[in-house]
Design a protein around this motif. Structure first.
Motif, PDB file in Angstrom:
ATOM      1  N   TYR A 108       0.860  -1.180   0.000  1.00  0.00           N
ATOM      2  CA  TYR A 108       0.000   0.000   0.000  1.00  0.00           C
ATOM      3  C   TYR A 108       0.896   1.230   0.000  1.00  0.00           C
ATOM      4  CZ  TYR A 108      -4.182   2.805   0.900  1.00  0.00           C
ATOM      5  OH  TYR A 108      -5.231   3.692   0.787  1.00  0.00           O
ATOM      6  N   LEU A 109       0.657   2.126  -0.955  1.00  0.00           N
ATOM      7  CA  LEU A 109       1.544   3.253  -1.162  1.00  0.00           C
ATOM      8  C   LEU A 109       0.847   4.586  -0.937  1.00  0.00           C
ATOM      9  CD1 LEU A 109       2.058   0.934  -3.572  1.00  0.00           C
ATOM     10  CD2 LEU A 109       3.878   2.529  -4.195  1.00  0.00           C
ATOM     11  N   LEU A 110       1.555   5.517  -0.317  1.00  0.00           N
ATOM     12  CA  LEU A 110       1.154   6.910  -0.376  1.00  0.00           C
ATOM     13  C   LEU A 110       1.551   7.378  -1.765  1.00  0.00           C
ATOM     14  CD1 LEU A 110       2.221   8.170   3.164  1.00  0.00           C
ATOM     15  CD2 LEU A 110       0.038   7.184   2.418  1.00  0.00           C
ATOM     16  N   HIS A 111       0.599   7.941  -2.497  1.00  0.00           N
ATOM     17  CA  HIS A 111       0.718   8.152  -3.937  1.00  0.00           C
ATOM     18  C   HIS A 111       1.387   9.482  -4.273  1.00  0.00           C
ATOM     19  CE1 HIS A 111      -1.602   7.582  -8.015  1.00  0.00           C
ATOM     20  NE2 HIS A 111      -0.306   7.762  -8.185  1.00  0.00           N
ATOM     21  N   ASN A 112       2.533   9.384  -4.974  1.00  0.00           N
ATOM     22  CA  ASN A 112       3.185  10.554  -5.566  1.00  0.00           C
ATOM     23  C   ASN A 112       3.613  11.587  -4.529  1.00  0.00           C
ATOM     24  OD1 ASN A 112       4.228  12.206  -7.533  1.00  0.00           O
ATOM     25  ND2 ASN A 112       2.255  12.807  -8.402  1.00  0.00           N
ATOM     26  N   LEU A 113       4.416  11.149  -3.554  1.00  0.00           N
ATOM     27  CA  LEU A 113       5.005  12.105  -2.626  1.00  0.00           C
ATOM     28  C   LEU A 113       5.964  13.019  -3.380  1.00  0.00           C
ATOM     29  CD1 LEU A 113       3.845  10.151  -0.446  1.00  0.00           C
ATOM     30  CD2 LEU A 113       5.846  10.723   0.926  1.00  0.00           C
ATOM     31  N   GLY A 114       6.190  14.198  -2.832  1.00  0.00           N
ATOM     32  CA  GLY A 114       7.054  15.185  -3.448  1.00  0.00           C
ATOM     33  C   GLY A 114       6.360  16.534  -3.471  1.00  0.00           C
ATOM     34  N   GLU A 115       7.154  17.587  -3.268  1.00  0.00           N
ATOM     35  CA  GLU A 115       6.660  18.953  -3.322  1.00  0.00           C
ATOM     36  C   GLU A 115       5.506  19.138  -2.331  1.00  0.00           C
ATOM     37  OE1 GLU A 115       5.916  18.783  -7.524  1.00  0.00           O
ATOM     38  OE2 GLU A 115       7.917  19.541  -8.004  1.00  0.00           O
ATOM     39  N   SER A 116       4.460  19.859  -2.727  1.00  0.00           N
ATOM     40  CA  SER A 116       3.372  20.178  -1.794  1.00  0.00           C
ATOM     41  C   SER A 116       2.586  18.946  -1.369  1.00  0.00           C
ATOM     42  CB  SER A 116       2.418  21.204  -2.424  1.00  0.00           C
ATOM     43  OG  SER A 116       1.834  20.681  -3.603  1.00  0.00           O
ATOM     44  N   ARG A 117       2.642  17.871  -2.168  1.00  0.00           N
ATOM     45  CA  ARG A 117       1.878  16.670  -1.834  1.00  0.00           C
ATOM     46  C   ARG A 117       2.408  15.991  -0.569  1.00  0.00           C
ATOM     47  NH1 ARG A 117       3.146  17.059  -6.893  1.00  0.00           N
ATOM     48  NH2 ARG A 117       4.827  15.518  -6.768  1.00  0.00           N
ATOM     49  N   THR A 118       3.701  16.094  -0.345  1.00  0.00           N
ATOM     50  CA  THR A 118       4.288  15.495   0.855  1.00  0.00           C
ATOM     51  C   THR A 118       3.658  16.081   2.113  1.00  0.00           C
ATOM     52  OG1 THR A 118       6.391  15.131  -0.292  1.00  0.00           O
ATOM     53  CG2 THR A 118       6.450  15.124   2.107  1.00  0.00           C
ATOM     54  N   LYS A 119       3.454  17.381   2.114  1.00  0.00           N
ATOM     55  CA  LYS A 119       2.911  18.065   3.295  1.00  0.00           C
ATOM     56  C   LYS A 119       1.502  17.588   3.616  1.00  0.00           C
ATOM     57  CE  LYS A 119       2.290  22.702   5.254  1.00  0.00           C
ATOM     58  NZ  LYS A 119       0.938  22.472   5.798  1.00  0.00           N
ATOM     59  N   VAL A 120       0.704  17.284   2.604  1.00  0.00           N
ATOM     60  CA  VAL A 120      -0.662  16.810   2.854  1.00  0.00           C
ATOM     61  C   VAL A 120      -0.629  15.527   3.673  1.00  0.00           C
ATOM     62  CG1 VAL A 120      -2.794  15.966   1.795  1.00  0.00           C
ATOM     63  CG2 VAL A 120      -1.555  17.883   0.754  1.00  0.00           C
ATOM     64  N   PHE A 121       0.238  14.583   3.294  1.00  0.00           N
ATOM     65  CA  PHE A 121       0.336  13.325   4.032  1.00  0.00           C
ATOM     66  C   PHE A 121       0.844  13.557   5.453  1.00  0.00           C
ATOM     67  CE2 PHE A 121       0.731  11.802  -0.426  1.00  0.00           C
ATOM     68  CZ  PHE A 121      -0.332  10.910  -0.431  1.00  0.00           C
TER      69      PHE A 121
END
Length: 373
Positions: A108-121
């Motif tokens: 199970y993956l957190l999808h497309n970490l990087g940039e602003s998306r990392t902060k959401v997780f």
């Protein structure tokens, strides 16, 4: 030393580009592909909550037709898509379990970490939520997919040692590409002792029809092998790889992949030299020499997405696909909140700070004519 996925065969079935019929996923054709894949001893399937219809399709083509222990199923959580709370993000797992009928996910993956998306997780504390779901048995192994810089990858893996694996974009064309940095990201994962699932080994199909000098090198070396096979074999030859995902959409593609991956044990030294020659041939194609340092972005009064535009233009030069180049431009420019090249006022401030001394205004004008017109 054993590592996660060591006994999984090195070809994974990516379920983002399943065959279509009447604008819907062709379930019967998908069943045939699943049967071919499983019959050859391959067992890893990769889908995502965000892949429309994919989880439902794999329930009908795989989950309802094969014993649960006979395959590994991976899916992904995209908390950055329209989620305002942790509960909304967490509900994606419930939806995925319902749509797939799988009972649990092996990966199970957190999808497309990087940039602003990392902060959401991080804001939703999704990492601790993952471990809760793992303890409940709904997830066997936790990890994430990633499309950003090696520096950010290092930060994430340092902050989250609980990640058991990482999914990276790796192919021979992007290995030393400054905009993608496949090699550097792979080396970061290796330093953190994380096994890797490889995505985009054929660069979304682009390396099935690479520039003519590259195709000539491969065809002279192995006339009977598909050009696409070199991309997948390059990726599968790397150490610490769980599997290499191929987004197959026809039985013909499945048959080809099986033909060279069913008994794959690694590249020969001669084959590695062929790929090295192909990489050199790619490097000799004149491209805009942008290293995505983004110094230009810091001084541009119009906030033009210069590096993203140049990456898209290089796509156009290499692969001749305006559609793919526009997709890159849309994601790397508009998708990152930047302005398009059409907004350039030709002030020249960008050229004053560019370490590569690129004629930025000229190339932005070329982008307007060849890509954005």
């Amino acid at each position: 030393m054993a590592y996660l996925g060591e006994n999984i065969k090195k070809l994974g079935f990516g379920l983002m580009r399943l065959p279509q019929k009447d604008d819907k996923i062709d379930i019967e054709e998908t069943k045939k592909m699943v049967d071919m894949f499983m019959g050859a001893g391959f067992t890893y399937f990769d889908t995502a909550w965000a892949y429309a219809g994919s989880e439902d399709a794999i329930r009908r083509a795989l989950v309802e037709r094969y014993p649960r222990e006979s395959y590994q199923l991976a899916t992904k959580n995209a908390a950055w898509i329209n989620c305002k709370t942790r509960e909304e993000a967490a509900s994606q797992l419930e939806t995925s379990l319902k749509q797939s009928g799988a009972g649990y996910f092996d990966f199970y993956l957190l999808h497309n970490l990087g940039e602003s998306r990392t902060k959401v997780f991080e804001d939703f504390d999704m990492w601790s939520w993952l471990q809760e779901k793992k303890a409940e048995g709904l997830i066997k192994h936790i990890g994430f997919s990633f499309h950003a810089t090696p520096e950010e990858l290092d930060e994430i893996l340092t902050r989250h040692p609980e990640a058991e694996f990482v999914q990276l974009q790796i192919n021979y064309a992007d290995w030393d590409n400054p905009a993608i940095q496949s090699r550097a990201c792979y080396e970061v994962a290796r330093r953190h002792k994380k096994p890797v699932v490889i995505m985009e080994p054929v660069k979304g199909g682009m390396l099935a029809t690479p520039p003519e000098p590259v195709e000539k090198i491969f065809k002279e070396a192995e006339p009977d092998s598909s050009v696409a096979s070199w991309g997948i074999r390059f990726a599968a030859d790397l150490e610490g790889v769980i599997t290499v995902l191929s987004g197959m959409s026809s039985t013909e593609q499945m048959r080809d992949n099986i033909s060279y991956m069913e008994n794959f044990t690694g590249l020969t030294e001669a084959q590695r030299k062929v790929i090295s020659r192909a990489q050199k041939a790619l490097a000799e194609i004149p491209l805009i020499p942008c290293t995505t340092c983004n110094y230009c972005a810091k001084v541009c009064p119009k906030d033009i997405g210069v590096s993203g535009t140049f990456t898209a233009m290089n796509y156009l030069t290499l692969y001749g696909s305006r559609e793919s180049a526009l997709h890159q431009e849309n994601w790397l420019v508009s998708g990152h909140g930047r302005q398009r090249a059409t907004e350039c006022i030709k002030c020249g401030q960008c050229e004053e700070v560019c370490p590569q001394h690129i004629a930025i205004r000229h190339y932005l004008d070329e982008a307007c004519k060849k890509l954005l017109s």
